[in-house]
Design an enzyme around this catalytic site. Structure first.
Site, PDB file in Angstrom:
ATOM      1  CB  ALA A  53       0.366  -3.352   7.004  1.00  0.00           C
ATOM      2  CE1 TYR A  54       0.168  -0.585   2.594  1.00  0.00           C
ATOM      3  CE2 TYR A  54       1.268  -1.166   0.405  1.00  0.00           C
ATOM      4  CZ  TYR A  54       1.009  -0.187   1.356  1.00  0.00           C
ATOM      5  OH  TYR A  54       1.406   1.019   1.430  1.00  0.00           O
TER       6      TYR A  54
END
Length: 322
Positions: free
Chosen positions: A60-61
């Site tokens: 998700a980063y």
């Protein structure tokens, strides 16, 4: 550099873990304080030079951009078998009904996507980013176990949940004969000590190593309370998690101890986290080379019992927000 086994496993990690949330291309449009690949690579290179072998990221980063940057850098600079790559899954990376959470379908899809972005055929530490209360824990644990069995994952870890939720998963893995967790990535710092009540004792009892995130309180512990940074100007989560009445006295006490000791606030705050025996490796998010140097220097800082008392006595209970 100093090293430590992660929990009861045989996996040896550097006592500083490089957090890669701040690495991401602007096109990902997630954090305006992230740094691009050109700025990230020298930091990763310097981390390797300093003996850091442990790198934490997430699918998700920056919508996968962090994994891509880290994967290319380590592919160019390191022996794959000498580094420990940790990533996570839970938050949605696409649209659709099965995009979020820890179902077998979601885990298998996100694991393969992370492997592609990282440019590797296995992940050393695959972590569930949160607890999924919409999926039976046996399904999640079975998928993780199978990922280990086929060689795509070496070890599994968890992150940021209530102790009773983690205990439920530990019990289920024991009952079903599934691969066991070796780590818990939770929030822990002088500004957030609620994990001392249940999670840290649980981890100590079960042989789970902790790799705390935000050990410097999103940077608040590294500067005076009124100081402003590029990140702090736009950090909505900091406004939710921290409060001047409760937290300013802690920040000021860190400053006093650092001044008396002749070292930096960051080193004092990091040394306090490192002193907890259940902590294996704090995760340090780095967007400047100086942040990295400070974190490693903290390994040589030892706090006296009186200094620990001074740092801890101004803490007051607060909500534990994941």
């Amino acid at each position: 550099m100093k090293y430590k086994k992660l929990g009861n496993s045989g996996l040896e990690v550097s006592r500083i873990c490089l957090g890669c949330m701040g690495f991401g291309e602007a096109s990902a449009g997630v954090h305006d304080w992230s740094i691009d690949e050109a700025a990230s690579r020298p930091i990763i290179e310097r981390a390797l030079e300093l003996g850091i072998n442990f790198f934490d990221t997430s699918n998700a980063y920056s919508r996968g951009s962090s994994e891509e940057i880290l994967g290319r850098a380590l592919g160019d600079m390191a022996d794959r078998d000498e580094v420990v790559i940790a990533t996570k899954a839970y938050f949605p990376m696409r649209g659709g009904r099965n995009a979020r959470g820890l179902s077998r379908k979601s885990i298998m899809a996100e694991l393969d996507a992370s492997l592609r972005r990282l440019g590797t055929d296995y992940i050393d530490l695959y972590q569930i980013h949160r607890f999924d209360d919409r999926t039976p824990v046996e399904e999640t644990l079975g998928a993780l176990h199978d990922a280990v069995a086929v060689g795509k994952v070496r070890y599994i870890g968890a992150s940021s949940m209530w102790a009773w939720e983690f205990s439920k998963m530990l019990h289920a893995s024991e009952r079903c004969g599934f691969t066991k967790f070796i780590s818990m990535q939770n929030q822990y710092s002088l500004l957030q000590r609620e994990e001392e009540r249940e999670m840290l004792p649980l981890c100590a009892d079960q042989g789970i190593g902790t790799i705390p995130w935000s050990p410097l309180g999103r940077g608040l512990l590294t500067r005076g309370w009124d100081a402003v940074t590029r990140r702090s100007r736009n950090d909505r989560l900091a406004a939710q998690r921290f409060d001047e009445v409760k937290d300013r006295p802690i920040v000021e006490r860190v400053g006093e101890v650092a001044q008396d000791k002749g070292t930096s606030r960051a080193q004092v705050s990091m040394a306090w986290v490192l002193a907890n025996p259940v902590v294996a490796a704090p995760i340090v998010g780095v967007t400047r080379m100086g942040h990295l140097e400070e974190a490693v220097a903290a390994l040589e800082v030892e706090l006296t019992a009186d200094e620990k008392r001074r740092l801890e006595e101004v803490y007051t209970p607060r909500a534990n927000l994941f």
